[in-house]
Write a protein that holds these residues in place. Sequence first.
Motif, PDB file in Angstrom:
ATOM      1  N   ASP A  73      -5.871  18.667 -18.094  1.00 53.36           N
ATOM      2  CA  ASP A  73      -5.134  19.608 -18.427  1.00 53.36           C
ATOM      3  C   ASP A  73      -4.826  19.421 -20.149  1.00 53.36           C
ATOM      4  OD1 ASP A  73      -5.087  20.435 -15.824  1.00 53.36           O
ATOM      5  OD2 ASP A  73      -2.817  19.423 -15.524  1.00 53.36           O
ATOM      6  N   VAL A  74      -4.414  20.578 -20.585  1.00 56.94           N
ATOM      7  CA  VAL A  74      -3.859  20.514 -22.098  1.00 56.94           C
ATOM      8  C   VAL A  74      -2.498  21.144 -22.029  1.00 56.94           C
ATOM      9  CG1 VAL A  74      -4.887  21.480 -24.230  1.00 56.94           C
ATOM     10  CG2 VAL A  74      -6.398  20.573 -22.679  1.00 56.94           C
ATOM     11  N   ILE A  75      -1.790  20.454 -22.938  1.00 59.10           N
ATOM     12  CA  ILE A  75      -0.438  21.031 -23.306  1.00 59.10           C
ATOM     13  C   ILE A  75      -0.596  21.395 -24.851  1.00 59.10           C
ATOM     14  CG2 ILE A  75       1.960  20.669 -23.590  1.00 59.10           C
ATOM     15  CD1 ILE A  75       1.922  18.493 -21.348  1.00 59.10           C
ATOM     16  N   LEU A  96      -4.670  32.868 -25.186  1.00 60.16           N
ATOM     17  CA  LEU A  96      -6.176  32.489 -25.365  1.00 60.16           C
ATOM     18  C   LEU A  96      -5.997  31.121 -26.170  1.00 60.16           C
ATOM     19  CD1 LEU A  96      -7.755  35.832 -26.098  1.00 60.16           C
ATOM     20  CD2 LEU A  96      -7.967  34.476 -24.080  1.00 60.16           C
ATOM     21  N   LEU A  97      -6.737  30.261 -26.049  1.00 59.80           N
ATOM     22  CA  LEU A  97      -7.127  29.129 -26.923  1.00 59.80           C
ATOM     23  C   LEU A  97      -8.589  29.612 -27.484  1.00 59.80           C
ATOM     24  CD1 LEU A  97      -6.139  25.659 -25.299  1.00 59.80           C
ATOM     25  CD2 LEU A  97      -5.096  26.875 -27.174  1.00 59.80           C
ATOM     26  N   VAL A  98      -8.774  29.574 -28.621  1.00 59.19           N
ATOM     27  CA  VAL A  98      -9.851  29.766 -29.372  1.00 59.19           C
ATOM     28  C   VAL A  98     -10.365  28.839 -30.490  1.00 59.19           C
ATOM     29  CG1 VAL A  98      -9.493  32.248 -28.909  1.00 59.19           C
ATOM     30  CG2 VAL A  98      -9.052  31.154 -31.009  1.00 59.19           C
ATOM     31  N   ASP A  99     -11.760  28.594 -30.430  1.00 58.77           N
ATOM     32  CA  ASP A  99     -12.145  27.877 -31.661  1.00 58.77           C
ATOM     33  C   ASP A  99     -12.335  28.632 -32.874  1.00 58.77           C
ATOM     34  OD1 ASP A  99     -14.541  29.425 -31.511  1.00 58.77           O
ATOM     35  OD2 ASP A  99     -15.792  27.603 -30.592  1.00 58.77           O
ATOM     36  N   PHE A 104     -13.695  31.527 -26.732  1.00 53.11           N
ATOM     37  CA  PHE A 104     -12.554  31.639 -26.023  1.00 53.11           C
ATOM     38  C   PHE A 104     -12.801  30.282 -25.336  1.00 53.11           C
ATOM     39  CE2 PHE A 104     -11.926  36.346 -24.863  1.00 53.11           C
ATOM     40  CZ  PHE A 104     -11.432  36.621 -26.245  1.00 53.11           C
ATOM     41  N   LEU A 105     -11.861  29.429 -25.444  1.00 58.04           N
ATOM     42  CA  LEU A 105     -11.700  28.068 -24.888  1.00 58.04           C
ATOM     43  C   LEU A 105     -10.996  28.176 -23.551  1.00 58.04           C
ATOM     44  CD1 LEU A 105     -11.126  26.004 -28.109  1.00 58.04           C
ATOM     45  CD2 LEU A 105     -13.351  26.418 -26.935  1.00 58.04           C
ATOM     46  N   ALA A 106      -9.895  29.036 -23.643  1.00 59.59           N
ATOM     47  CA  ALA A 106      -9.133  28.880 -22.153  1.00 59.59           C
ATOM     48  C   ALA A 106      -8.093  30.025 -22.205  1.00 59.59           C
ATOM     49  CB  ALA A 106      -8.079  27.572 -22.304  1.00 59.59           C
ATOM     50  N   LYS A 107      -7.820  30.576 -21.047  1.00 56.14           N
ATOM     51  CA  LYS A 107      -6.894  31.646 -21.181  1.00 56.14           C
ATOM     52  C   LYS A 107      -5.847  31.532 -19.814  1.00 56.14           C
ATOM     53  CE  LYS A 107      -7.240  36.495 -19.675  1.00 56.14           C
ATOM     54  NZ  LYS A 107      -7.979  37.690 -19.614  1.00 56.14           N
ATOM     55  N   LYS A 108      -4.755  31.859 -19.895  1.00 55.80           N
ATOM     56  CA  LYS A 108      -3.845  32.177 -19.003  1.00 55.80           C
ATOM     57  C   LYS A 108      -2.626  32.790 -19.375  1.00 55.80           C
ATOM     58  CE  LYS A 108      -0.810  28.564 -16.369  1.00 55.80           C
ATOM     59  NZ  LYS A 108      -0.585  27.246 -16.250  1.00 55.80           N
ATOM     60  N   THR A 109      -2.139  33.241 -18.135  1.00 58.32           N
ATOM     61  CA  THR A 109      -1.115  34.221 -18.247  1.00 58.32           C
ATOM     62  C   THR A 109       0.280  33.296 -17.988  1.00 58.32           C
ATOM     63  OG1 THR A 109      -2.266  36.057 -17.266  1.00 58.32           O
ATOM     64  CG2 THR A 109       0.150  36.235 -17.069  1.00 58.32           C
ATOM     65  N   ALA A 137     -14.366  26.977 -21.456  1.00 63.74           N
ATOM     66  CA  ALA A 137     -15.311  26.123 -22.210  1.00 63.74           C
ATOM     67  C   ALA A 137     -14.961  24.789 -21.226  1.00 63.74           C
ATOM     68  CB  ALA A 137     -15.000  26.062 -23.612  1.00 63.74           C
ATOM     69  N   GLU A 138     -16.406  24.092 -21.607  1.00 60.84           N
ATOM     70  CA  GLU A 138     -16.501  22.623 -21.118  1.00 60.84           C
ATOM     71  C   GLU A 138     -15.401  21.636 -21.597  1.00 60.84           C
ATOM     72  OE1 GLU A 138     -20.359  20.865 -20.174  1.00 60.84           O
ATOM     73  OE2 GLU A 138     -21.212  22.717 -19.916  1.00 60.84           O
ATOM     74  N   SER A 139     -15.124  21.846 -23.038  1.00 56.62           N
ATOM     75  CA  SER A 139     -14.186  20.967 -23.533  1.00 56.62           C
ATOM     76  C   SER A 139     -13.328  21.902 -24.721  1.00 56.62           C
ATOM     77  CB  SER A 139     -14.806  19.838 -24.222  1.00 56.62           C
ATOM     78  OG  SER A 139     -15.559  20.084 -25.296  1.00 56.62           O
ATOM     79  N   ILE A 140     -12.276  21.217 -24.820  1.00 60.80           N
ATOM     80  CA  ILE A 140     -11.211  21.743 -25.883  1.00 60.80           C
ATOM     81  C   ILE A 140     -11.268  20.686 -26.820  1.00 60.80           C
ATOM     82  CG2 ILE A 140      -8.867  22.590 -26.384  1.00 60.80           C
ATOM     83  CD1 ILE A 140     -10.379  24.267 -24.230  1.00 60.80           C
ATOM     84  N   PRO A 141     -11.611  21.257 -28.195  1.00 59.17           N
ATOM     85  CA  PRO A 141     -11.712  20.007 -29.228  1.00 59.17           C
ATOM     86  C   PRO A 141     -10.217  19.624 -29.752  1.00 59.17           C
ATOM     87  CG  PRO A 141     -12.179  22.454 -30.098  1.00 59.17           C
ATOM     88  CD  PRO A 141     -12.054  22.524 -28.635  1.00 59.17           C
TER      89      PRO A 141
END
Length: 154
Positions: A73-75, A96-99, A104-109, A137-141
């Motif tokens: 997980d990512v905080i 959204l998390l974007v690079d 798009f790297l991640a999305k959540k409500t 995405a496979e990974s979040i930088p």
Amino acid sequence: MSLFGKRDNAAFLDVPKLANHDDTVHTVLMFHRGWDISKQEEYVYKFHHQRLPALKPNQISISGIKLTRVEDDVIIEAFLRSSIEKAVSFDIVDLLLVDGDGKFLAKKTFDLAELGELPALSCMPWRFLFEEGDMLAESIPDEGWKIAFEWKRK
């Protein structure tokens, strides 16, 4: 789905205008009453807050501060900012998390009712947990990511 609703709050009607001659607004850093932070953490937040660009009047903004990994997980720690002259209450928001390329790297409500009101012309840090199932995405930088509101066209 409502992104956020605005409410008048008489306690904040006396907030001074923080607009500059160039029609930008600098927000005041505030902390949620439920947060218990050390003086060192407060200093770090103040440092990051001072580095934020000014906003135009009547904007809502989110700016990422820090990414922390906890297993898969990512905080994300981010500042929620408002240059609106009234308090703002958030409801359900899609983030959204974007690079750096806008991928798009991640999305959540998130249900931000717990946050309560964001006072007029203010900035408040908040933490957002993106779980493994939210990843696109496979990974979040560790660097070069941004957090953003997902605006839906009607």
